[in-house]
Motif scaffolding. Structure first.
Motif, PDB file in Angstrom:
ATOM      1  N   ALA A   1       0.845  -1.208   0.000  1.00 19.46           N
ATOM      2  CA  ALA A   1       0.000   0.000   0.000  1.00 19.46           C
ATOM      3  C   ALA A   1       0.875   1.250   0.000  1.00 19.46           C
ATOM      4  N   ALA A   2       1.995   1.183   0.742  1.00 18.66           N
ATOM      5  CA  ALA A   2       2.898   2.340   0.820  1.00 18.66           C
ATOM      6  C   ALA A   2       3.585   2.578  -0.529  1.00 18.66           C
ATOM      7  N   GLU A   3       3.989   1.493  -1.195  1.00 23.40           N
ATOM      8  CA  GLU A   3       4.643   1.630  -2.506  1.00 23.40           C
ATOM      9  C   GLU A   3       3.657   2.187  -3.534  1.00 23.40           C
ATOM     10  N   LYS A   4       2.412   1.741  -3.438  1.00 25.23           N
ATOM     11  CA  LYS A   4       1.389   2.231  -4.372  1.00 25.23           C
ATOM     12  C   LYS A   4       1.208   3.746  -4.192  1.00 25.23           C
ATOM     13  N   ARG A   5       1.118   4.192  -2.923  1.00 26.04           N
ATOM     14  CA  ARG A   5       0.946   5.617  -2.623  1.00 26.04           C
ATOM     15  C   ARG A   5       2.169   6.405  -3.100  1.00 26.04           C
TER      16      ARG A   5
ATOM     17  N   ASP B   1       2.260   9.461  -6.109  1.00 25.24           N
ATOM     18  CA  ASP B   1       2.695  10.836  -5.899  1.00 25.24           C
ATOM     19  C   ASP B   1       4.124  10.838  -5.366  1.00 25.24           C
ATOM     20  N   ASN B   2       5.097  11.059  -6.273  1.00 26.49           N
ATOM     21  CA  ASN B   2       6.490  10.998  -5.796  1.00 26.49           C
ATOM     22  C   ASN B   2       6.925  12.266  -5.070  1.00 26.49           C
ATOM     23  N   GLY B   3       5.978  13.207  -4.871  1.00 27.69           N
ATOM     24  CA  GLY B   3       6.265  14.380  -4.034  1.00 27.69           C
ATOM     25  C   GLY B   3       6.071  14.074  -2.556  1.00 27.69           C
ATOM     26  N   THR B   4       5.437  12.948  -2.251  1.00 33.52           N
ATOM     27  CA  THR B   4       5.207  12.588  -0.837  1.00 33.52           C
ATOM     28  C   THR B   4       6.500  12.015  -0.236  1.00 33.52           C
ATOM     29  N   ILE B   5       6.516  11.946   1.104  1.00 38.01           N
ATOM     30  CA  ILE B   5       7.694  11.366   1.774  1.00 38.01           C
ATOM     31  C   ILE B   5       7.841   9.899   1.355  1.00 38.01           C
ATOM     32  N   LEU B   6       6.701   9.194   1.263  1.00 43.94           N
ATOM     33  CA  LEU B   6       6.740   7.788   0.829  1.00 43.94           C
ATOM     34  C   LEU B   6       7.334   7.689  -0.573  1.00 43.94           C
TER      35      LEU B   6
ATOM     36  N   ARG C   1       7.636   3.724  11.054  1.00 48.21           N
ATOM     37  CA  ARG C   1       8.518   4.814  11.496  1.00 48.21           C
ATOM     38  C   ARG C   1       7.971   6.172  11.048  1.00 48.21           C
ATOM     39  N   LEU C   2       7.526   6.241   9.773  1.00 49.96           N
ATOM     40  CA  LEU C   2       6.997   7.509   9.263  1.00 49.96           C
ATOM     41  C   LEU C   2       5.695   7.885   9.975  1.00 49.96           C
ATOM     42  N   ALA C   3       4.854   6.866  10.273  1.00 49.24           N
ATOM     43  CA  ALA C   3       3.591   7.144  10.973  1.00 49.24           C
ATOM     44  C   ALA C   3       3.879   7.689  12.374  1.00 49.24           C
ATOM     45  N   ALA C   4       4.903   7.114  13.036  1.00 51.92           N
ATOM     46  CA  ALA C   4       5.266   7.593  14.385  1.00 51.92           C
ATOM     47  C   ALA C   4       5.719   9.048  14.325  1.00 51.92           C
TER      48      ALA C   4
ATOM     49  N   ASP D   1       3.687  11.417   9.617  1.00 45.94           N
ATOM     50  CA  ASP D   1       3.421  11.533   8.185  1.00 45.94           C
ATOM     51  C   ASP D   1       1.995  11.072   7.875  1.00 45.94           C
ATOM     52  N   GLU D   2       1.244  11.957   7.207  1.00 49.23           N
ATOM     53  CA  GLU D   2      -0.189  11.697   6.992  1.00 49.23           C
ATOM     54  C   GLU D   2      -0.466  10.442   6.189  1.00 49.23           C
ATOM     55  N   ASP D   3       0.289  10.252   5.097  1.00 46.09           N
ATOM     56  CA  ASP D   3       0.062   9.079   4.240  1.00 46.09           C
ATOM     57  C   ASP D   3       0.335   7.790   5.002  1.00 46.09           C
ATOM     58  N   ALA D   4       1.445   7.790   5.732  1.00 45.11           N
ATOM     59  CA  ALA D   4       1.803   6.588   6.495  1.00 45.11           C
ATOM     60  C   ALA D   4       0.751   6.315   7.566  1.00 45.11           C
ATOM     61  N   CYS D   5       0.291   7.374   8.246  1.00 43.14           N
ATOM     62  CA  CYS D   5      -0.737   7.208   9.282  1.00 43.14           C
ATOM     63  C   CYS D   5      -2.004   6.603   8.686  1.00 43.14           C
ATOM     64  N   ALA D   6      -2.391   7.070   7.495  1.00 41.71           N
ATOM     65  CA  ALA D   6      -3.616   6.565   6.858  1.00 41.71           C
ATOM     66  C   ALA D   6      -3.480   5.076   6.546  1.00 41.71           C
ATOM     67  N   ILE D   7      -2.292   4.666   6.086  1.00 39.19           N
ATOM     68  CA  ILE D   7      -2.067   3.246   5.747  1.00 39.19           C
ATOM     69  C   ILE D   7      -2.123   2.385   7.015  1.00 39.19           C
TER      70      ILE D   7
END
Ligand SMILES: [Zn+2]
Length: 373
Positions: free
Chosen positions: A234-238, A242-247, A264-267, A270-276
């Motif tokens: 899911a993280a790779e898909k995100r 959008d390659n402007g995101t931290i992911l 680590r990013l969710a901690a 990072d919004e995208d990581a938190c959502a995943i």
């Protein structure tokens, strides 16, 4: 049992050196009592936890105290010959270091459905090349001791029962989240394996509306949307979207992402990581709602290597969906917690399995000698 029968039995066990005298107990008016316990030097035991990508091997005494353990990375697809040789080498090395010449047994937990009697795995979706390979027989030959195999999460449940929450709860479910997802069901203090040994394969509960392909050949399984591998996907898909995101940045840097990266990013917020993380927790919570409603456990214990990297956000999402979805009576006394024994719980459980089995064998032998079986 009468006092004299107990005395007779414990004398036999003391003579066989399976029991030893412990410290003096409290006096209750008469002679001070003396506590008996398992003899820690009766034999040594090796406990092994095999994951899709890691291997933990530990040497224990007969009192389940760890003497030393080793962790390394593996690829389970390398096949049983390579991995079992590696396990045997580590076990022999640990025995040499601790000058152990009385290895009594080895226990090994593997991530697939296990035929406990045969000591092998049956059609494991995530263990290519391992189907019906004689794991127990192979280790028994190589190491010259008893060998026992069980499902990895079943052994985590046994470990948790021996040294974790299981000491105060007879009915609990241990949920292992790793490359796959599985559960060890402890009912009335006994591990529930099911008729064909695949009880607790909750990773293949279908999640309503989901279409992601699963390694079992079907689509929309819990494992395909909430496991460590699914979180990474899911993280790779995100990141690709959008390659402007931290992911996206991290994906470009590393070429791939892992559940650890996402945790680590969710901690770090990072919004995208938190959502995943929340989405994976929601799916797991949904599936566990059925488990809690069916089994009414006192506790749900979450473990497995993914839980090493997932913070409270994940646990909160799981809790929220179970409390919202299950019957109030089923959740009245329920606690949903992270195992305090990650990452060693599987290895401890493998050691516990061996000691239980050896005592069972010893008991069988003794009873048949006395003609009382
Ligand atoms: Zn599946």
């Amino acid at each position: 049992m009468s006092r004299s029968s107990i005395g007779q039995y414990t004398d036999e066990l003391l003579q066989a050196r399976l029991l030893e005298e412990g410290p003096e107990g409290e006096s209750t008016g008469g002679r001070r009592s003396r506590l008996l316990r398992l003899n820690s030097r009766w034999g040594h035991v090796v406990g092994v936890a095999v994951g899709a990508t890691f291997l933990n091997v530990g040497l224990f005494d007969f009192y389940s105290e760890e003497l030393e353990s080793t962790a390394c990375e593996i690829d389970i697809a390398a096949g049983p010959r390579v991995i079992l040789a590696q396990i045997a080498e580590i076990a022999e090395c640990l025995c040499r270091t601790h000058r152990t010449n009385n290895l009594a047994g080895i226990g090994i937990g593997v991530p697939g459905p296990v035929n406990v009697q045969k000591g092998w795995v049956e059609s494991p979706p995530t263990m290519p090349g391992w189907n019906r390979y004689p794991i127990a027989a192979c280790l028994q030959d190589r190491l010259g001791c008893e060998a026992y195999v069980d499902n990895d999460v079943n052994l985590m449940a046994l470990g948790e029962q021996a040294m974790g929450i299981g000491r105060t709860a007879e009915d609990f479910v241990f949920v292992g989240v790793g490359t796959g997802i599985g559960a060890g069901i402890m009912a009335g203090g006994v591990l529930h394996r099911g008729h064909n040994g695949c009880a607790g394969e909750i990773g293949h509960i279908p999640i309503w509306g989901e279409k992601a392909p699963c390694l079992c050949g079907r689509v929309g399984c819990l494992e395909a949307v909430a496991s460590g591998a699914a979180i990474a996907k899911a993280a790779e898909k995100r990141g690709r979207q959008d390659n402007g995101t931290i992911l996206g940045h991290l994906l470009q840097q590393q070429g791939q992402l892992t559940a650890e990266d996402v945790g680590r990013l969710a901690a770090g917020g990072d919004e995208d990581a938190c959502a995943i993380v929340q989405e994976a927790g929601r799916h797991l919570g949904q599936a566990l709602t059925s488990v809690v409603t069916s089994l009414n456990p006192l506790a749900v214990v979450l473990g497995g290597e993914v839980l090493l990297h997932m913070g409270d956000l994940y646990l909160a999402a799981v809790r929220e969906h179970i409390y919202k979805g299950a019957l109030p009576l089923a959740t009245r006394d329920l606690s949903i917690v992270r195992s305090s024994m990650i990452p060693k719980v599987g290895m401890v459980g493998a050691c516990t399995l061996v000691i239980d089995q050896l005592l069972e064998v010893h008991r069988g032998g003794r009873l048949s000698v006395h003609g009382q079986s």
